[in-house]
Design a protein around this motif. Structure first.
Motif, PDB file in Angstrom:
ATOM      1  N   LEU A 644       0.877  -1.165   0.000  1.00  0.00           N
ATOM      2  CA  LEU A 644       0.000   0.000   0.000  1.00  0.00           C
ATOM      3  C   LEU A 644       0.915   1.214   0.000  1.00  0.00           C
ATOM      4  CD1 LEU A 644      -2.951   0.899   0.137  1.00  0.00           C
ATOM      5  CD2 LEU A 644      -2.771   0.885   2.613  1.00  0.00           C
ATOM      6  N   ARG A 645       0.799   2.001  -1.069  1.00  0.00           N
ATOM      7  CA  ARG A 645       1.713   3.117  -1.219  1.00  0.00           C
ATOM      8  C   ARG A 645       1.003   4.439  -0.947  1.00  0.00           C
ATOM      9  NH1 ARG A 645       3.950   5.919  -6.755  1.00  0.00           N
ATOM     10  NH2 ARG A 645       6.058   6.313  -6.066  1.00  0.00           N
ATOM     11  N   PHE A 646       1.646   5.260  -0.143  1.00  0.00           N
ATOM     12  CA  PHE A 646       1.157   6.614   0.133  1.00  0.00           C
ATOM     13  C   PHE A 646       2.115   7.579  -0.539  1.00  0.00           C
ATOM     14  CE2 PHE A 646      -1.936   5.576   3.447  1.00  0.00           C
ATOM     15  CZ  PHE A 646      -1.550   4.284   3.745  1.00  0.00           C
ATOM     16  N   LEU A 647       1.620   8.301  -1.524  1.00  0.00           N
ATOM     17  CA  LEU A 647       2.485   9.231  -2.252  1.00  0.00           C
ATOM     18  C   LEU A 647       2.095  10.665  -1.899  1.00  0.00           C
ATOM     19  CD1 LEU A 647       4.665   9.692  -4.475  1.00  0.00           C
ATOM     20  CD2 LEU A 647       2.795   9.707  -6.122  1.00  0.00           C
ATOM     21  N   PHE A 648       3.080  11.397  -1.358  1.00  0.00           N
ATOM     22  CA  PHE A 648       2.855  12.779  -0.938  1.00  0.00           C
ATOM     23  C   PHE A 648       3.510  13.689  -1.966  1.00  0.00           C
ATOM     24  CE2 PHE A 648       3.203   9.925   2.613  1.00  0.00           C
ATOM     25  CZ  PHE A 648       2.143  10.265   3.448  1.00  0.00           C
ATOM     26  N   SER A 649       2.846  14.769  -2.353  1.00  0.00           N
ATOM     27  CA  SER A 649       3.500  15.673  -3.295  1.00  0.00           C
ATOM     28  C   SER A 649       3.087  17.107  -3.062  1.00  0.00           C
ATOM     29  CB  SER A 649       3.186  15.258  -4.731  1.00  0.00           C
ATOM     30  OG  SER A 649       1.795  15.274  -4.945  1.00  0.00           O
ATOM     31  N   GLY A 650       4.044  18.005  -3.311  1.00  0.00           N
ATOM     32  CA  GLY A 650       3.783  19.425  -3.122  1.00  0.00           C
ATOM     33  C   GLY A 650       5.005  20.231  -3.508  1.00  0.00           C
ATOM     34  N   PRO A 651       4.836  21.539  -3.610  1.00  0.00           N
ATOM     35  CA  PRO A 651       5.929  22.386  -4.085  1.00  0.00           C
ATOM     36  C   PRO A 651       7.003  22.669  -3.036  1.00  0.00           C
ATOM     37  CG  PRO A 651       3.966  23.707  -3.674  1.00  0.00           C
ATOM     38  CD  PRO A 651       3.590  22.284  -3.418  1.00  0.00           C
ATOM     39  N   GLU A 652       6.688  22.467  -1.755  1.00  0.00           N
ATOM     40  CA  GLU A 652       7.659  22.765  -0.699  1.00  0.00           C
ATOM     41  C   GLU A 652       8.250  21.464  -0.169  1.00  0.00           C
ATOM     42  OE1 GLU A 652       8.699  25.629   0.695  1.00  0.00           O
ATOM     43  OE2 GLU A 652       7.525  26.878  -0.690  1.00  0.00           O
ATOM     44  N   GLU A 653       9.525  21.283  -0.408  1.00  0.00           N
ATOM     45  CA  GLU A 653      10.170  20.032  -0.045  1.00  0.00           C
ATOM     46  C   GLU A 653       9.970  19.685   1.440  1.00  0.00           C
ATOM     47  OE1 GLU A 653      14.288  20.088  -1.012  1.00  0.00           O
ATOM     48  OE2 GLU A 653      14.427  17.903  -1.093  1.00  0.00           O
ATOM     49  N   ALA A 654      10.219  20.665   2.293  1.00  0.00           N
ATOM     50  CA  ALA A 654      10.143  20.403   3.734  1.00  0.00           C
ATOM     51  C   ALA A 654       8.721  20.043   4.154  1.00  0.00           C
ATOM     52  CB  ALA A 654      10.629  21.620   4.520  1.00  0.00           C
ATOM     53  N   ALA A 655       7.751  20.739   3.577  1.00  0.00           N
ATOM     54  CA  ALA A 655       6.358  20.477   3.929  1.00  0.00           C
ATOM     55  C   ALA A 655       5.947  19.071   3.508  1.00  0.00           C
ATOM     56  CB  ALA A 655       5.443  21.512   3.264  1.00  0.00           C
ATOM     57  N   VAL A 656       6.442  18.635   2.361  1.00  0.00           N
ATOM     58  CA  VAL A 656       6.096  17.301   1.866  1.00  0.00           C
ATOM     59  C   VAL A 656       6.661  16.246   2.823  1.00  0.00           C
ATOM     60  CG1 VAL A 656       6.329  15.661  -0.029  1.00  0.00           C
ATOM     61  CG2 VAL A 656       5.969  18.079  -0.529  1.00  0.00           C
ATOM     62  N   PHE A 657       7.907  16.432   3.241  1.00  0.00           N
ATOM     63  CA  PHE A 657       8.512  15.481   4.174  1.00  0.00           C
ATOM     64  C   PHE A 657       7.815  15.506   5.534  1.00  0.00           C
ATOM     65  CE2 PHE A 657      12.154  14.566   1.468  1.00  0.00           C
ATOM     66  CZ  PHE A 657      12.326  13.219   1.786  1.00  0.00           C
ATOM     67  N   GLU A 658       7.443  16.701   5.957  1.00  0.00           N
ATOM     68  CA  GLU A 658       6.778  16.819   7.256  1.00  0.00           C
ATOM     69  C   GLU A 658       5.454  16.061   7.221  1.00  0.00           C
ATOM     70  OE1 GLU A 658       4.291  17.917  10.366  1.00  0.00           O
ATOM     71  OE2 GLU A 658       3.846  18.660   8.345  1.00  0.00           O
ATOM     72  N   ALA A 659       4.678  16.269   6.149  1.00  0.00           N
ATOM     73  CA  ALA A 659       3.382  15.602   6.012  1.00  0.00           C
ATOM     74  C   ALA A 659       3.569  14.086   5.965  1.00  0.00           C
ATOM     75  CB  ALA A 659       2.676  16.094   4.751  1.00  0.00           C
ATOM     76  N   ALA A 660       4.567  13.660   5.192  1.00  0.00           N
ATOM     77  CA  ALA A 660       4.819  12.230   5.043  1.00  0.00           C
ATOM     78  C   ALA A 660       5.208  11.621   6.386  1.00  0.00           C
ATOM     79  CB  ALA A 660       5.905  12.001   4.003  1.00  0.00           C
ATOM     80  N   SER A 661       6.052  12.328   7.139  1.00  0.00           N
ATOM     81  CA  SER A 661       6.491  11.803   8.428  1.00  0.00           C
ATOM     82  C   SER A 661       5.319  11.707   9.398  1.00  0.00           C
ATOM     83  CB  SER A 661       7.551  12.701   9.054  1.00  0.00           C
ATOM     84  OG  SER A 661       8.603  12.866   8.142  1.00  0.00           O
ATOM     85  N   TRP A 662       4.452  12.728   9.366  1.00  0.00           N
ATOM     86  CA  TRP A 662       3.301  12.726  10.265  1.00  0.00           C
ATOM     87  C   TRP A 662       2.440  11.486  10.044  1.00  0.00           C
ATOM     88  CZ3 TRP A 662      -2.001  12.655   9.944  1.00  0.00           C
ATOM     89  CH2 TRP A 662      -2.695  12.955  11.134  1.00  0.00           C
ATOM     90  N   LEU A 663       2.048  11.250   8.757  1.00  0.00           N
ATOM     91  CA  LEU A 663       1.159  10.118   8.492  1.00  0.00           C
ATOM     92  C   LEU A 663       1.889   8.793   8.718  1.00  0.00           C
ATOM     93  CD1 LEU A 663      -1.683   9.271   7.708  1.00  0.00           C
ATOM     94  CD2 LEU A 663      -0.967   9.208   5.326  1.00  0.00           C
ATOM     95  N   THR A 664       3.164   8.748   8.362  1.00  0.00           N
ATOM     96  CA  THR A 664       3.922   7.511   8.538  1.00  0.00           C
ATOM     97  C   THR A 664       3.972   7.125  10.017  1.00  0.00           C
ATOM     98  OG1 THR A 664       5.241   8.084   6.602  1.00  0.00           O
ATOM     99  CG2 THR A 664       6.094   6.341   8.011  1.00  0.00           C
ATOM    100  N   GLY A 665       4.150   8.126  10.883  1.00  0.00           N
ATOM    101  CA  GLY A 665       4.146   7.864  12.323  1.00  0.00           C
ATOM    102  C   GLY A 665       2.838   7.225  12.770  1.00  0.00           C
ATOM    103  N   LYS A 666       1.724   7.777  12.292  1.00  0.00           N
ATOM    104  CA  LYS A 666       0.405   7.233  12.650  1.00  0.00           C
ATOM    105  C   LYS A 666       0.244   5.817  12.093  1.00  0.00           C
ATOM    106  CE  LYS A 666      -1.219  11.111  14.382  1.00  0.00           C
ATOM    107  NZ  LYS A 666      -1.105  11.225  15.825  1.00  0.00           N
ATOM    108  N   LEU A 667       0.722   5.627  10.868  1.00  0.00           N
ATOM    109  CA  LEU A 667       0.580   4.311  10.239  1.00  0.00           C
ATOM    110  C   LEU A 667       1.358   3.264  11.032  1.00  0.00           C
ATOM    111  CD1 LEU A 667       0.924   5.324   6.465  1.00  0.00           C
ATOM    112  CD2 LEU A 667      -1.144   4.481   7.591  1.00  0.00           C
ATOM    113  N   GLN A 668       2.525   3.673  11.510  1.00  0.00           N
ATOM    114  CA  GLN A 668       3.346   2.747  12.283  1.00  0.00           C
ATOM    115  C   GLN A 668       2.591   2.209  13.492  1.00  0.00           C
ATOM    116  OE1 GLN A 668       6.740   5.119  12.144  1.00  0.00           O
ATOM    117  NE2 GLN A 668       7.858   3.649  10.866  1.00  0.00           N
TER     118      GLN A 668
END
Ligand code: ADP
Ligand code: ZN
Length: 737
Positions: A644-668
C-alpha cells in the motif's frame, strides 16, 4: 415504508466523503429507490447526491428533507452500489470517486439523462381518418415510418407542433418516457463485417475449453488462468466460452488492453456475435458511449468488449469474464479510484457466481502463483496453431563488444543482420526502451549496477546532492568512482534514445527509409495508425521505436528485431523490473517470424546472464517464473505480500517530508506486523516542480487495516497546515516510480 435515505453527496471533496442522512417527504417515499439521484440541501446550497440505501430509522435527530428526485429509474444497479463500497475500501478512494467509475461521465450529466420523452402512435392511429388534417397526417406518417421520436426531433423532420398537440388530444399519439437509444436505428448495422464461424478446436484447445465449460456448469465463482504462447489459439477459446454462456442465457464480458481494440478486433467479435456486442473504449464519442451503455442496460447487448473501465458495465447475469493479456499494466488505473480491473472482475465474478478467465502468454507472477496453487485453475497451451516456430533469439554481451574495441551502439552481430535485411529488401524493427531514464549508474566493464542492500532495486543517482539513493527505503550511499564489483573505472550513465538510434542508422544506410515512433513523433491523432500502415505496406525498411511498437503489431515481412539495450527496463528502481523486462522481450520477439520468411531476434545487453534475459531468449516462462518467484519470496514482495503506497507531493520540499512523516508515524502505530518502508523520495523525485515522497506498507491481508487507514487518511486531510500536501493512496501499485 422507509422514511430516510443514506446519501453520498456528488462533490469531489474529502470534507463530504461520508454518507449523509436525509428525510424522505411523504410524496416521494413510494418513488425513491437506491441507485437514484436526488437533490438535497447542504449548508446553504443545493447539491446532487446518490441514494445508497433507504432506512427505516436513523439516530440523527434533526434531518433535512430530500428536495427532489432526479431519476425516474435507478441510475446504478444494486451490484454497482455494493461494488462502489468495496472499491472505496479496497482502493482507498472517496465513495463519490467509486460511484463515478461505475457510469460514463456523459451518462451522469444533465438533469434526467437516463430518460427522454418520445411521441409514440397509439393503437387508435391505425384507423384514424386524417384526410382533412394534412399536417396531422404528415406527423403521424413520420412516426409510423421512423418509430417513436422525441418531439423536437419530430418537428425538425417536418411535423407541425400544433398538429402534434392535436394528435395527442385525440389520443392518436401519446408521450412516453423512453431510454435514449431504445428506438433508434442501429447505425452500426451497415458497418458489420462478415459473420464468422467457430473453428474446430485442436486437442490442446479442446482440453482447456472442456475445463472452462465444466467451471461454467458449476454455479460457483471460479478464477482460471489460460497460459498459452502467442498464436496458440486463446482468442478462439474466449469466443467459444462466450458462445456457451450465451446459450445458457447468461452474458459475458471480455477485457483487452486499450491498444488491442483495433477495428479488426472489434469486427472479429461482431462477426461471431452479430448484434449482441457492446464495445466500450476511450476513443468513443460521448453519444456513442451513451448508446453502447444503453444497449447493455436494455439487454440488447449481451457481450461487452472493452478496455479497463468496461469492467463496470451494468451487465446482468454475467456467466464469464475474460481478461486477455492479463499481465498488462494498463489494467491498473493510475488516478483515483486506483483500481485494478483484475480485482474488480474477481469481485463481480464472485457476486454473479461467474467464471473469471485470465489469459496471457506471460502471466503476471501474482496470477500464475495463484492459479498454480489452486487445483484445476491453471490451463496451458504450448503449441502454436500455425506451424511457424518462435524465432531464435541471440543475446549479445555488450561488454565483449567494448573489449573488442567496438564502440557503436549496434553490436557486430546486429550490424551483420541489418546488412542482410537491407540486401534482401526485408524489414527490421529496432526497439529502444525509453522508460529507463539515465538515472542509474553502470560499470561498462562488468555491467554492475549499484543496488540497495535491503530492497534489491537499483539505486538512483541524485546529481544535485551527489548521492545514490534507494527509493523504497531511503538508504543512501556516495557515488562510487570505481566499480565496487570489479574495481574498474569506466563508470557511466546509460542512455540511448530513439533519436540517437535514428541518426546512427542514417549514417550507416543513407538510402534506407526510416520510421521513428515514440511519444514525440506520434503526438498527432492519427500518426500512430498512419505509421503503422506505412510500415505494414512495406513503404519503409526500418521501424525504430519505443514500447509502443512492442505490442500487438502484426508485420509479416519483419525478419529482424533488434533490441538496442535490454537493460533499460531491468535497471528501473522497481521490484517488478525483471518481470517487465521478461514480458517486454517476449513481446518484442513476437513481432518477427510471423510470415513464411521466418525471423531472428538480437538482444543487446550488459547482463547476458540475467535470468529475465536468458529465459526470454529461450521462450521459457516457467524458468523465469520459478527464479523470480524465489526472489519475491526472499524479499516478501507480491504475491507474498500486498503493498500500500502513500504518495505525498507538493511544491515545498520540507512540507512534503513533514506531512509524510506525520502520516507515517500514525501508520506505524496502526500497522501491527506489517512492514513500513519510508518515508523516502520517490524515483521521480520532482515532477513539474512538485516534490514526491512516499511511504509503503508491505504485509499480508492489508485489507483488514482498511477501516483504520481510512480514519487516518481522514485525519490527515483535516490537519491544519500552511502548505497543502497532496496525498495519493495506491493499493498494489503496478509502477512505483
Ligand atoms: P492467441 O490469442 O493465442 O494469440 P489466436 O486465437 O489469435 O491466438 O489464434 C491464432 C490464429 O489461429 C488465428 O488466426 C485463429 O483464427 C487461428 N485459430 C485458432 N484456433 C484455431 C483452430 N482450432 N483451427 C484453425 N485455426 C485456428
Ligand atoms: Zn565493475
Amino acid at each position: 415504508m422507509p422514511q430516510y435515505a443514506e446519501i453520498i453527496i456528488d462533490l469531489i471533496s474529502n470534507a463530504v466523503d461520508r454518507p449523509f442522512h436525509y428525510h424522505i417527504p411523504q410524496e416521494m417515499q413510494k418513488q425513491l429507490k437506491p441507485g437514484m439521484r436526488v437533490e438535497v440541501p447542504l449548508g446553504n446550497r443545493r447539491c446532487q447526491g446518490y441514494v445508497l440505501r433507504l432506512l427505516h430509522e436513523t439516530s440523527i435527530a434533526t434531518l433535512k428533507d430530500v428536495s427532489s428526485i432526479v431519476d425516474l429509474k435507478p441510475l446504478l444497479t444494486a451490484e454497482q452500489l455494493a461494488l462502489s463500497r468495496w472499491l472505496s475500501l479496497r482502493f482507498h478512494c472517496r465513495l463519490v470517486d467509486a460511484l463515478h467509475a461505475m457510469i460514463p461521465a456523459s451518462f451522469r450529466k444533465g438533469r434526467r439523462p437516463g430518460e427522454i420523452k418520445v411521441v409514440e402512435p397509439t393503437g387508435l392511429a391505425a384507423e384514424a381518418d386524417l384526410k382533412r388534417a394534412p399536417a396531422q397526417k404528415t406527423a403521424l406518417d413520420l412516426l409510423k415510418q421512423k418509430g417513436p421520436l422525441p418531439r423536437p426531433e419530430l418537428i425538425r423532420l417536418g411535423a407541425n407542433s400544433q398538429a402534434v398537440r392535436s394528435l395527442e388530444k385525440k389520443g392518436l399519439v401519446k408521450i412516453v418516457t423512453a431510454l435514449p437509444g431504445q428506438n433508434e436505428q442501429d447505425p452500426d448495422q451497415e458497418l458489420q463485417g462478415p459473420v464468422t464461424r467457430p473453428h474446430l478446436l485442436r486437442e490442446e484447445q479442446a482440453a482447456c475449453f472442456d475445463r472452462i465449460k465444466d467451471a461454467l456448469n458449476i454455479n460457483k465463482p471460479q478464477k482460471m488462468l489460460l497460459h498459452g504462447i502467442t498464436a496458440s489459439g486463446k482468442t478462439e477459446i474466449y469466443l467459444q466460452g462466450i458462445a456457451y454462456c450465451l446459450e445458457q442465457g447468461q452474458t459475458a464480458m471480455i477485457l483487452v488492453p486499450e491498444i488491442a481494440l483495433t477495428p479488426q478486433m472489434i469486427e472479429h467479435f461482431e462477426g461471431r456475435f452479430p448484434g449482441l456486442i457492446a464495445v466500450l473504449h476511450s476513443r468513443l464519442s460521448q453519444a456513442e458511449k451513451n448508446r453502447q451503455w444503453q444497449q447493455i442496460l436494455n439487454g440488447k447487448a449481451r457481450v461487452v468488449l472493452g478496455a479497463r473501465s468496461a469492467v463496470f458495465a451494468p451487465l446482468d447475469r454475467i456467466g464469464l469474464i475474460i481478461i486477455d493479456e492479463e499481465h498488462e499494466t494498463t489494467y491498473k488505473q493510475e488516478e483515483s479510484p486506483r483500481y485494478h480491473a483484475r480485482d474488480v472482475a474477481w469481485w463481480r465474478a464472485r457476486y454473479n457466481r461467474a467464471v473469471l478467465l485470465l489469459g496471457s502468454a506471460t502471466p503476471s507472477l501474482e496470477s500464475y502463483y495463484e492459479a498454480n496453487s489452486n487445483k484445476g485453475a491453471l490451463l496451458q497451451m504450448q503449441e502454436r496453431v500455425t506451424p511457424i516456430q518462435l524465432p531464435p533469439v541471440s543475446v549479445i554481451d555488450m561488454r565483449e563488444e567494448l573489449k573488442a574495441g567496438h564502440r557503436s551502439i549496434f553490436s557486430r552481430s546486429l550490424l551483420q543482420e541489418l546488412n542482410g535485411v537491407m540486401e534482401r529488401d526485408e524489414q527490421a524493427l529496432l526497439f529502444i526502451n525509453r522508460r529507463g531514464f539515465a538515472g542509474f549508474v553502470l560499470c561498462r566493464e562488468c555491467g554492475h549496477v549499484l543496488r540497495c542492500s535491503s530492497c534489491d532495486v537499483s539505486l538512483t543517482l541524485h546529481m544535485d546532492r551527489q548521492v545514490m539513493c534507494c527509493h523504497y527505503c531511503a538508504h543512501e550511499t556516495a557515488v562510487p568512482e570505481i566499480c565496487p564489483a570489479c574495481r574498474g573505472t569506466k563508470i557511466r550513465y546509460f542512455s540511448a534514445g530513439t533519436q540517437r538510434v535514428e541518426e546512427e542508422v542514417k549514417k550507416l544506410y543513407p538510402q534506407a527509409t526510416l520510421i521513428r515512433m515514440d511519444r514525440d513523433t506520434t503526438a498527432g491523432r492519427h500518426a500512430h495508425s498512419l505509421y503503422y500502415r506505412q510500415f505494414r505496406e512495406g513503404r519503409a525498411n526500418i521501424l525504430i521505436g519505443t514500447q509502443m511498437i512492442a505490442k500487438g503489431f502484426d508485420f509479416p515481412n519483419v525478419t529482424l528485431v533488434g533490441v538496442i539495450a535490454a537493460d533499460t527496463t531491468l535497471n528501473l528502481p522497481d521490484f517488478r523490473a525483471p518481470e517487465r523486462t521478461f514480458q517486454l522481450l517476449t513481446q518484442v520477439a513476437g513481432r518477427t517470424a510471423r510470415g513464411p520468411r521466418g525471423g531472428k531476434v538480437i538482444v543487446q545487453t550488459y547482463h547476458p546472464r540475467h535470468h529475465s534475459i536468458i529465459t526470454a531468449a529461450n521462450h521459457d516462462y516457467l524458468s523465469f517464473y520459478e527464479t523470480e518467484l524465489e526472489n519475491r519470496r526472499q524479499l516478501a514482495y507480491p504475491p507474498f505480500s500486498d503493498l500500500l503506497r502513500f504518495l505525498f507531493s507538493g511544491p515545498e520540499e520540507a512540507a512534503v517530508f513533514e506531512a509524510a512523516s506525520w502520516l507515517t508515524g500514525k501508520l506505524q502505530e496502526a500497522a501491527g506486523d506489517a512492514d513500513i518502508l519510508g518515508p523516502a523520495p520517490a524515483s521521480l523525485y520532482r515532477i513539474k516542480q512538485q516534490y514526491r515522497v512516499h511511504t509503503i506498507i508491505k504485509g499480508k491481508n492489508l485489507t483488514r487495516l482498511a477501516p483504520q487507514i481510512k480514519k487516518l487518511i481522514k485525519a490527515y486531510h483535516q490537519r491544519k497546515t500552511p502548505e497543502p500536501v497532496r496525498l495519493a493512496v495506491d493499493f498494489n501499485p503496478q509502477v512505483v516510480l
